[in-house]
Design a protein around this motif. Structure first.
Motif, PDB file in Angstrom:
ATOM      1  N   GLY A 156      50.804 100.100  49.899  1.00 39.23           N
ATOM      2  CA  GLY A 156      49.735 100.681  50.233  1.00 39.23           C
ATOM      3  C   GLY A 156      48.535 100.336  49.276  1.00 39.23           C
ATOM      4  N   ASP A 157      48.303 101.421  48.409  1.00 39.08           N
ATOM      5  CA  ASP A 157      47.322 101.205  47.649  1.00 39.08           C
ATOM      6  C   ASP A 157      47.680 100.475  46.294  1.00 39.08           C
ATOM      7  N   VAL A 158      49.148 100.545  46.107  1.00 42.45           N
ATOM      8  CA  VAL A 158      49.779  99.740  45.096  1.00 42.45           C
ATOM      9  C   VAL A 158      51.113  99.429  45.615  1.00 42.45           C
ATOM     10  N   VAL A 159      51.575  98.168  45.099  1.00 35.74           N
ATOM     11  CA  VAL A 159      53.043  97.956  45.367  1.00 35.74           C
ATOM     12  C   VAL A 159      54.150  98.808  45.306  1.00 35.74           C
ATOM     13  N   ARG A 160      55.080  99.280  46.543  1.00 34.43           N
ATOM     14  CA  ARG A 160      55.662 100.223  46.056  1.00 34.43           C
ATOM     15  C   ARG A 160      57.036 100.041  45.324  1.00 34.43           C
ATOM     16  N   PRO A 161      57.797 100.834  45.039  1.00 33.26           N
ATOM     17  CA  PRO A 161      58.983 100.493  44.041  1.00 33.26           C
ATOM     18  C   PRO A 161      60.228  99.990  45.111  1.00 33.26           C
ATOM     19  N   SER A 162      60.241 100.293  46.206  1.00 30.17           N
ATOM     20  CA  SER A 162      61.178  99.770  47.145  1.00 30.17           C
ATOM     21  C   SER A 162      61.060  98.343  47.414  1.00 30.17           C
TER      22      SER A 162
END
Length: 683
Positions: free
Chosen positions: A228-234
């Protein structure tokens, strides 16, 4: 169940594969048109939800989807609107290859969540990603907010000159339509640095340790990143084995490893492995689906349609250092074969370089070709077409040894990676592939590779040498040991030719040069040399392979009394080359055998300068534009019934590696001008 939906077709395929059609899966299929390409996604750990996907590839299918969406379809109004807008806006072709729709299985009686994945053209330059991805988002009416756009831009920038974006995905039913990109063609040794560049918050070092284990069983991976606003950890890692449409048994190796890791249930492993099949109107038990009958009526009478049930990939999802979640992706697709066209298609000769390269240029081109021929994870594959799967261990060990012998930074790194992959396989020796019992020949070439890398005394190599020594007999080295074969293959040793368990000169010759193997292999070769100077092969129709490696072994480990044997073998090689050179320039049928005879003759170059030079010239004339030679390393496999089955290196790696070694030997002779030999010209 309406015939105008995917449901009847899916039910037909599942029934033919003895799979259940659940009410929830039928409900999803009723939301999609009857386009004959669909897939299922499900957990490998437990029975549960099964998501459904459908591929839309051609403009005609886009129109079919758009018409299907006109009435109520069970999709939410918002999802319906987004997909319909895409159909009206985007052109499938050019920058966009296809659209995949994914409907998530939910237990509640509500509209299924919808995601859309757009496949970008493989040749799209990285500079075009921002505009094309923006066009895709606009087509769905889902232009990203500023923060998400900045994160996306950083991910696209990380791909420049390193990897490519294969798919852009949107979760249309979720607020804000979260974005996903799938990254393909990323070199295996650059994944950690790539993830750090994108700002992925997970531990790249920890993930790399998972990759080292994973890559021993897969040919290619894609990274599925969501943000979203950042790369997600998954982070999703999509694993591929073999090519689509092939019943590739090597999938079992990966699934077995996942079972051992506790992320795959054994019954689901068996279900996945039972899925691949080819369904034809003549082979099925049920009536051929009506949409496929309509498709057939619209095509030529010379075209025959079938349904291929395929394993697409296995996806592992990593997050926060937890045990990964594993899912399988299976599907089916309608394929067509034009019998008239295929029967009448001419056999085209491969275009070669004119004028031929110089010797040095040919060697460089061959090395680069072989480096490029590796699959993404670092394996070399060849000999497609066997039910047992393509060869990875044997071919990788042989080719890696060849490129390392020639040398260079890229070759050394590729050989080192090949050894890491081979050493990561958890068994004593190596074989055709991990699904087949280990054998003496494959193990020999892996040990030759280890020796070149200075790893002959490593625990893995010492274990393999002990395994190889169990194949040594008084009459040579056996390819397989019956008890070991039976144990690994679950008792199927009785279904193969008894000759597989005999000693074979071709295997003995390659093994005899191994340090620590002892003197028995050389002694057996002294007893089995033919009167004409050659050694006969069991696995090869010609004598060139066994002879070249027997001479190599005698040259490295033989006694003074073996000089005469080497001379006699070189005389045989000279006659073989004379016969090949007497053929017309375009009639050289086996670069493989010719290069092995050439390698043999380079051991005794005195007086053979013109013959060697002429042979080199002929080989250079046969080299293809990409640096390879046409595959001519033809194996002969004896069946239990006593029939011989031929197999050829259709990917050309085995032949190219063999020619490369011979030309490299000649190149060394030219540079050193040893033994007073006349300089060999390759111009």
């Amino acid at each position: 169940m309406s015939l105008s939906t995917l449901a009847p077709m899916l039910q037909f395929v599942l029934a033919e594969r003895s799979w259940p059609m659940t009410p929830r899966l039928e409900r999803l299929a009723a939301c999609l048109p009857p386009i004959p390409c669909a897939g299922m996604e499900f957990s490998l750990l437990d029975e549960g939800a099964v998501d459904l996907q459908q591929r839309i590839r051609s403009p005609r299918e886009i129109d079919q989807l758009a018409r299907f969406l006109e009435p109520a379809t069970g999709l939410s109004e918002h999802s319906w609107s987004c997909v319909r807008q895409f159909c009206a806006t985007m052109h499938v072709g050019g920058d966009i290859e296809e659209l995949w729709l994914e409907l998530d299985d939910v237990a509640v009686n509500s509209a299924p969540p919808v995601s859309a994945f757009v496949r970008l053209a493989a040749g799209l330059p990285a500079t075009a990603y921002p505009s094309v991805v923006g066009d895709v988002l606009d087509a769905f009416g889902c232009r990203s907010p500023a923060a998400q756009s900045a994160t996306l831009a950083r991910c696209l920038d990380a791909c420049a000159n390193v990897a490519r974006i294969s798919h852009v995905g949107l979760m249309l039913s979720r607020p804000g339509a979260p974005l996903c990109i799938i990254v393909d063609d990323l070199p295996a040794d650059m994944m950690s640095s790539f993830l750090e560049h994108t700002g992925w918050p997970g531990s790249a070092a920890a993930l790399e340790r998972h990759f080292d284990t994973l890559f021993t069983h897969v040919d290619r991976v894609r990274l599925a990143m969501s943000f979203g606003d950042v790369v997600r950890p998954s982070l999703g890692v999509e694993c591929f084995v073999g090519t689509p449409g092939a019943a590739e048994r090597r999938w079992g190796n990966l699934l077995d490893a996942l079972v051992d890791q506790g992320v795959c249930a054994a019954p689901l492993r068996d279900r996945v492995m039972s899925w691949p099949a080819v369904l034809t109107p003549a082979s099925v038990q049920r009536a051929w689906p009506s949409p496929l009958v309509v498709n057939a009526l619209a095509r030529s009478v010379t075209e025959v349609g079938s349904i291929e049930c395929r394993i697409s990939h296995v996806k592992l999802t990593y997050e926060d250092g937890r045990v990964p979640r594993a899912k399988a992706y299976l599907g089916f697709v309608e394929v067509w074969q034009n019998l008239a066209r295929d029967a009448c298609a001419p056999t085209l000769r491969a275009r070669t370089v004119h004028p031929p390269r110089t010797l040095g240029e040919a060697i460089d081109a061959a090395v680069q070709c072989l480096l490029a021929a590796r699959v993404q994870t670092g394996w070399w594959l060849d000999y497609d077409g066997f039910l047992e799967g393509v060869s990875d261990e044997w071919v990788t060990a042989y080719v890696a040894h060849a490129v390392h012998e020639v040398g260079g930074v890229g070759a050394t790194r590729a050989a080192e990676r090949a050894w890491r992959l081979l050493a990561g396989r958890s068994r004593e020796g190596w074989g055709w592939n991990y699904g087949q019992p280990a054998d003496a020949d494959s193990t020999t070439w892996a040990l030759h590779l280890a020796a070149r890398l200075g790893l002959a005394e490593s625990p893995r190599a010492r274990e393999a040498l002990a395994f190889l020594q169990r194949h040594v007999r008084s009459d040579g080295v056996a390819t397989y040991v019956r008890d070991h074969y039976a144990a690994w293959s679950r008792g199927t040793s009785a279904t193969v030719s008894p000759g597989w368990f005999d000693a074979h000169d071709c295997v003995t010759a390659a093994s005899a040069a191994c340090k620590g193997i002892g003197d028995a292999p050389l002694q057996s070769l002294r007893d089995t040399q033919c009167a004409n100077g050659s050694w006969a092969s069991y696995w090869w129709p010609q004598h060139s392979y066994a002879t070249a490696h027997a001479v190599d072994a005698f040259e490295r480990r033989g006694a003074p009394g073996d000089h005469g044997r080497i001379d006699l073998a070189c005389d045989w090689a000279a006659l073989s080359l004379d016969a090949a050179l007497a053929l017309p320039a375009d009639a050289l049928t086996s670069s493989f055998d010719v290069s092995l005879a050439l390698r043999t003759l380079t051991v005794r170059p005195e007086g053979n300068g013109p013959r060697i030079a002429a042979t080199v010239g002929r080989l250079l004339e046969c080299q293809k534009d990409d640096g390879s030679w046409p595959g001519s390393a033809v194996l002969t496999v004896r069946t239990a019934a006593g029939h011989d089955v031929s197999a050829q290196d259709t990917r050309r790696t085995f032949t190219t590696a063999t020619v490369l070694r011979a030309l490299h030997r000649v190149d060394l002779l030219e540079r050193d001008a040893r033994n007073g030999m006349l300089e060999i010209s390759s111009e």
